[in-house]
Design a protein around this motif. Structure first.
Motif, PDB file in Angstrom:
ATOM      1  N   UNK A  18       0.695  -1.417   0.051  1.00 26.82           N
ATOM      2  CA  UNK A  18       0.059   0.015   0.098  1.00 26.82           C
ATOM      3  C   UNK A  18       0.808   1.263  -0.102  1.00 26.82           C
ATOM      4  N   UNK A  19       2.019   1.099   0.768  1.00 27.25           N
ATOM      5  CA  UNK A  19       2.651   2.303   0.774  1.00 27.25           C
ATOM      6  C   UNK A  19       3.482   2.561  -0.415  1.00 27.25           C
ATOM      7  N   UNK A  20       3.956   1.603  -1.125  1.00 27.79           N
ATOM      8  CA  UNK A  20       4.631   1.658  -2.348  1.00 27.79           C
ATOM      9  C   UNK A  20       3.511   2.355  -3.539  1.00 27.79           C
ATOM     10  N   UNK A  21       2.419   2.008  -3.490  1.00 33.14           N
ATOM     11  CA  UNK A  21       1.251   2.398  -4.433  1.00 33.14           C
ATOM     12  C   UNK A  21       1.073   3.811  -4.205  1.00 33.14           C
ATOM     13  N   UNK A  22       1.030   4.272  -2.825  1.00 33.24           N
ATOM     14  CA  UNK A  22       0.923   5.553  -2.549  1.00 33.24           C
ATOM     15  C   UNK A  22       2.197   6.466  -2.928  1.00 33.24           C
ATOM     16  N   UNK A  23       3.341   5.924  -2.776  1.00 36.48           N
ATOM     17  CA  UNK A  23       4.422   6.669  -3.276  1.00 36.48           C
ATOM     18  C   UNK A  23       4.520   6.722  -4.769  1.00 36.48           C
ATOM     19  N   UNK A 137       4.282  -4.912 -13.234  1.00 39.57           N
ATOM     20  CA  UNK A 137       4.217  -3.556 -13.128  1.00 39.57           C
ATOM     21  C   UNK A 137       3.126  -3.042 -13.982  1.00 39.57           C
ATOM     22  N   UNK A 138       2.734  -3.830 -14.855  1.00 41.09           N
ATOM     23  CA  UNK A 138       1.765  -3.282 -15.601  1.00 41.09           C
ATOM     24  C   UNK A 138       0.250  -3.645 -14.967  1.00 41.09           C
ATOM     25  N   UNK A 139       0.195  -4.493 -14.248  1.00 39.78           N
ATOM     26  CA  UNK A 139      -1.130  -4.766 -13.596  1.00 39.78           C
ATOM     27  C   UNK A 139      -1.009  -3.613 -12.537  1.00 39.78           C
ATOM     28  N   UNK A 140      -0.065  -3.294 -11.690  1.00 36.18           N
ATOM     29  CA  UNK A 140       0.022  -2.277 -10.761  1.00 36.18           C
ATOM     30  C   UNK A 140      -0.378  -0.993 -11.398  1.00 36.18           C
ATOM     31  N   UNK A 141      -0.160  -0.730 -12.709  1.00 38.27           N
ATOM     32  CA  UNK A 141      -0.376   0.651 -13.193  1.00 38.27           C
ATOM     33  C   UNK A 141      -1.919   0.797 -13.517  1.00 38.27           C
ATOM     34  N   UNK A 142      -2.548  -0.546 -13.550  1.00 44.02           N
ATOM     35  CA  UNK A 142      -3.923  -0.482 -13.820  1.00 44.02           C
ATOM     36  C   UNK A 142      -4.928   0.496 -12.622  1.00 44.02           C
ATOM     37  N   UNK A 146      -7.931   2.986 -13.209  1.00 35.86           N
ATOM     38  CA  UNK A 146      -9.472   2.769 -12.493  1.00 35.86           C
ATOM     39  C   UNK A 146      -9.659   3.894 -11.759  1.00 35.86           C
ATOM     40  N   UNK A 147      -8.624   4.379 -10.880  1.00 34.02           N
ATOM     41  CA  UNK A 147      -9.136   5.226  -9.893  1.00 34.02           C
ATOM     42  C   UNK A 147      -9.767   6.709 -10.296  1.00 34.02           C
ATOM     43  N   UNK A 148      -9.490   7.151 -11.582  1.00 31.46           N
ATOM     44  CA  UNK A 148     -10.266   8.291 -12.205  1.00 31.46           C
ATOM     45  C   UNK A 148     -11.764   7.930 -12.288  1.00 31.46           C
ATOM     46  N   UNK A 149     -12.101   6.789 -12.741  1.00 35.88           N
ATOM     47  CA  UNK A 149     -13.645   6.198 -12.901  1.00 35.88           C
ATOM     48  C   UNK A 149     -14.059   6.009 -11.701  1.00 35.88           C
ATOM     49  N   UNK A 150     -13.290   5.540 -10.628  1.00 38.83           N
ATOM     50  CA  UNK A 150     -13.773   5.172  -9.154  1.00 38.83           C
ATOM     51  C   UNK A 150     -14.102   6.558  -8.689  1.00 38.83           C
ATOM     52  N   UNK A 312      -7.624  -3.573  -7.495  1.00 39.36           N
ATOM     53  CA  UNK A 312      -6.525  -3.179  -6.358  1.00 39.36           C
ATOM     54  C   UNK A 312      -6.118  -4.429  -5.923  1.00 39.36           C
ATOM     55  N   UNK A 313      -6.556  -5.663  -5.968  1.00 37.67           N
ATOM     56  CA  UNK A 313      -6.129  -6.841  -5.518  1.00 37.67           C
ATOM     57  C   UNK A 313      -4.977  -7.421  -6.394  1.00 37.67           C
ATOM     58  N   UNK A 314      -4.913  -7.038  -7.697  1.00 30.43           N
ATOM     59  CA  UNK A 314      -3.929  -7.526  -8.776  1.00 30.43           C
ATOM     60  C   UNK A 314      -2.727  -6.793  -8.539  1.00 30.43           C
ATOM     61  N   UNK A 315      -3.167  -5.283  -8.170  1.00 33.76           N
ATOM     62  CA  UNK A 315      -2.002  -4.455  -7.983  1.00 33.76           C
ATOM     63  C   UNK A 315      -1.362  -4.651  -6.637  1.00 33.76           C
ATOM     64  N   UNK A 316      -2.087  -5.044  -5.767  1.00 36.74           N
ATOM     65  CA  UNK A 316      -1.265  -5.287  -4.514  1.00 36.74           C
ATOM     66  C   UNK A 316      -0.673  -6.503  -4.677  1.00 36.74           C
ATOM     67  N   UNK A 317      -1.061  -7.658  -5.298  1.00 30.00           N
ATOM     68  CA  UNK A 317      -0.143  -8.673  -5.379  1.00 30.00           C
ATOM     69  C   UNK A 317       1.125  -8.392  -6.096  1.00 30.00           C
ATOM     70  N   UNK A 318       1.065  -7.531  -7.286  1.00 35.67           N
ATOM     71  CA  UNK A 318       1.982  -7.249  -7.989  1.00 35.67           C
ATOM     72  C   UNK A 318       2.862  -6.316  -7.297  1.00 35.67           C
TER      73      UNK A 318
END
Length: 573
Positions: A18-23, A137-142, A146-150, A312-318
């Motif tokens: 989560x911290x890496x995604x926030x960074x 890396x590309x799954x993480x970028x998704x 999707x955040x814009x639509x959410x 978010x689940x896929x990105x968390x795993x990635x």
């Protein structure tokens, strides 16, 4: 104009996924803010359309006011234009956010691969690292797309709630509470999907690792007829990956079905309550049409939430896999207390083994156990700080651990026994920095007895080398790597078994030319070998027993007085 690659202004936060995604998100705040704003405009304009349509029916159609009808129709047309423009801009911003996050992560992984050395393949398999850069890396970028639509869906939910509240407080409460409840119900399906996706990612990494190992050793496997063993191993790993993928597909199907059922049930309840209010005279027919449009639109936030959770689940795993790669520490790093590199012509001393490399000389290191001599001379290149904590290496008056790495890499070059070539033009393989004219490159090939290799290549120095130089034999690769070592023009050059894969005639030519290639300008050369053809050209030979230098002299002197040395050399011959 944008500058590429995207800058990395701070060190990545590797404390948790989560911290890496926030960074990562913090590095693209501007495009994220733009995407969220555009997504909000896009969704809000859709949310307002049922309200405008209801007013057009009440004021224009039922009320018989042609002006009002035209006015509301113009408003609908304007909303459609806003939707079209904001939809396009939202998609563009979302893809930009996706690519920024993905390529920043790929760049970090690439830098880690380049700078970590042997530590990374020791900690993680090749397949894991490849999957991390190519897939995770590309799954993480998704997530950032999707955040814009959410965000837009959340804003639209607020807008719809306010508009419905003006029509009916009861329906406003239903929307205000019902939509979050529907989203929360999806979590019961999401949790098992998260575990299955993690399992599928692990299985995919193991399968890729087996594939990479098979490709790397394909020539050897074919030579011994063992390729079927690796094919069977790959088949087993592939089947396991397929089965885990099927389980993930089951979870995704459950999620899709659940969101359709939950959103549909909510829409039915909402429409039923609205119809009851019309029959009781509490709302107008136009408001009922608007409510029906709202009921259809309110499926969008639920679907957006479900899609976002899955991504978010896929990105968390990635992100967890990327952190595993980025958390591997290199075997060597800059010392906190650095000292200046010694002046040219300084002696190199490995205190554990007693190897002393005098400047300007050709020194050979011979041992009954080749690994002992290899370890001793490899320490001179400072590839593992942990090793140097136990065995001090001095360069002049300086402890090698405290000399800046840039100085060591520029002035002490170690060419290991296993030659490595990469894909690309041969000229770039021999002279990576591109600092030599073709004449100097040809001279290095001549010194390494490798000109015959060049004669057999149609493109000459422009020949495209295949991956890992598989188009060359082991002896050819060894000679090309030797030529590359000569072209470094390093002050101190360490060669580990540089002629182990060539025939005796070629070895004799290399040995005869070695001194001429290295003695100019007082350059120092250390060779690990037991070949008499090479040893007789050396200025000094160090003989090791039990990990320590026990005798030194010329090859001829040691052959005359040291029986153990003579046995090692004769055995090698």
């Amino acid at each position: 104009m944008r500058a590429f690659p995207y800058p990395l202004t701070s060190e990545p936060d590797l404390r948790s996924p989560a911290r890496y995604l926030l960074w990562l998100g913090g590095l693209q705040k501007a495009t994220l803010a733009a995407g969220i704003l555009l997504g909000t405009v896009w969704m809000a304009s859709q949310a307002v359309m049922p309200f405008v349509l209801g007013r057009a029916i009440d004021d224009g159609v039922i009320g018989g006011d042609a002006g009002a009808l035209l006015g509301w129709a113009a408003a609908l047309l304007g909303l459609m234009v806003v939707q079209a423009v904001s939809d396009t801009a939202t998609h563009r911003a979302g893809v930009s956010n996706w690519m920024q996050a993905a390529f920043r992560s790929v760049r970090l992984v690439g830098h880690k691969i380049a700078r970590t050395g042997d530590a990374l393949p020791t900690a993680l398999s090749t397949g894991e690292v490849v999957s991390t850069a190519a897939s995770d890396a590309f799954r993480l970028g998704e997530v950032y797309e999707v955040l814009t639509r959410l965000a837009g869906a959340a804003a639209a939910w607020v807008v719809v709630t306010v508009l419905i509240w003006q029509t009916s407080a009861v329906l406003g409460v239903v929307v205000l509470i019902g939509v979050p409840v529907c989203c929360a119900l999806l979590l019961f399906v999401v949790k098992p999907m998260q575990a299955r996706q993690r399992e599928q990612r692990e299985a995919s990494g193991r399968m890729t690792a087996v594939g990479a190992d098979t490709v790397a050793g394909l020539r050897v496997l074919r030579g011994i007829g063992g390729e079927h063993i690796f094919v069977d191993r790959y088949r087993v790993k592939s089947a396991a990956t397929r089965d885990s993928g099927i389980r993930v597909a089951h979870s995704l199907a459950d999620l899709e079905a659940s969101q359709v059922f939950i959103a549909g049930a909510f829409s039915v309840v909402f429409t039923w309550v609205g119809a009851s209010l019309v029959l009781s005279g509490d709302i107008t027919p136009g408001e009922l049409v608007a409510l029906y449009g709202f009921s259809i639109f309110l499926m969008t936030p639920v679907r957006a939430a479900a899609d976002s959770v899955a991504r978010f689940i896929r990105a968390h795993v990635g992100a967890r896999k990327i952190i595993a790669v980025l958390s591997v520490d290199a075997n060597v790093s800059e010392s906190a207390t650095t000292v200046s590199a010694p002046p040219p012509g300084s002696v190199l001393v490995d205190e554990r083994s007693g190897v002393v490399v005098e400047p300007g000389l050709l020194t050979a290191v011979v041992s009954r156990e080749p690994a002992e001599s290899t370890d001793a001379v490899t320490r001179l290149g400072r590839f593992e700080d942990a090793v140097l904590e136990e065995a001090t290496v001095r360069w002049g008056a300086a402890d090698l651990r405290h000399v800046p790495l840039a100085d060591i890499r520029a002035r002490v070059v170690v060419s290991e026994a296993s030659p490595h070539l990469f894909s690309g033009p041969l000229r770039a393989q021999l002279d990576p920095r591109g600092t030599h004219e073709d004449g100097a490159v040809l001279a290095a090939l001549e010194a390494a007895s490798a000109l015959d290799i060049l004669d057999g290549l149609e493109g000459g120095l422009d020949h495209e080398v295949t991956e890992r130089g598989r188009g060359f034999s082991g002896g050819q690769r060894q000679r090309l790597v030797l030529a590359r070592a000569y072209l470094t023009e390093a002050e101190n050059l360490v060669l580990v078994e540089p002629t182990s894969a060539v025939d005796a005639h070629t070895e004799q030519r290399i040995a005869a030319r070695l001194a001429g290639a290295r003695r100019s300008e007082g350059r120092t050369t250390v060779v690990v070998t037991a070949s008499p053809l090479v040893l007789r050209t050396m200025d000094r030979v160090l003989f090791m027993e039990g990990g320590r230098v026990t005798d030194r002299g010329t090859h001829k002197e040691l052959m005359n007085r040291n029986d153990e040395y003579r046995n090692v050399v004769i055995r090698s011959e």
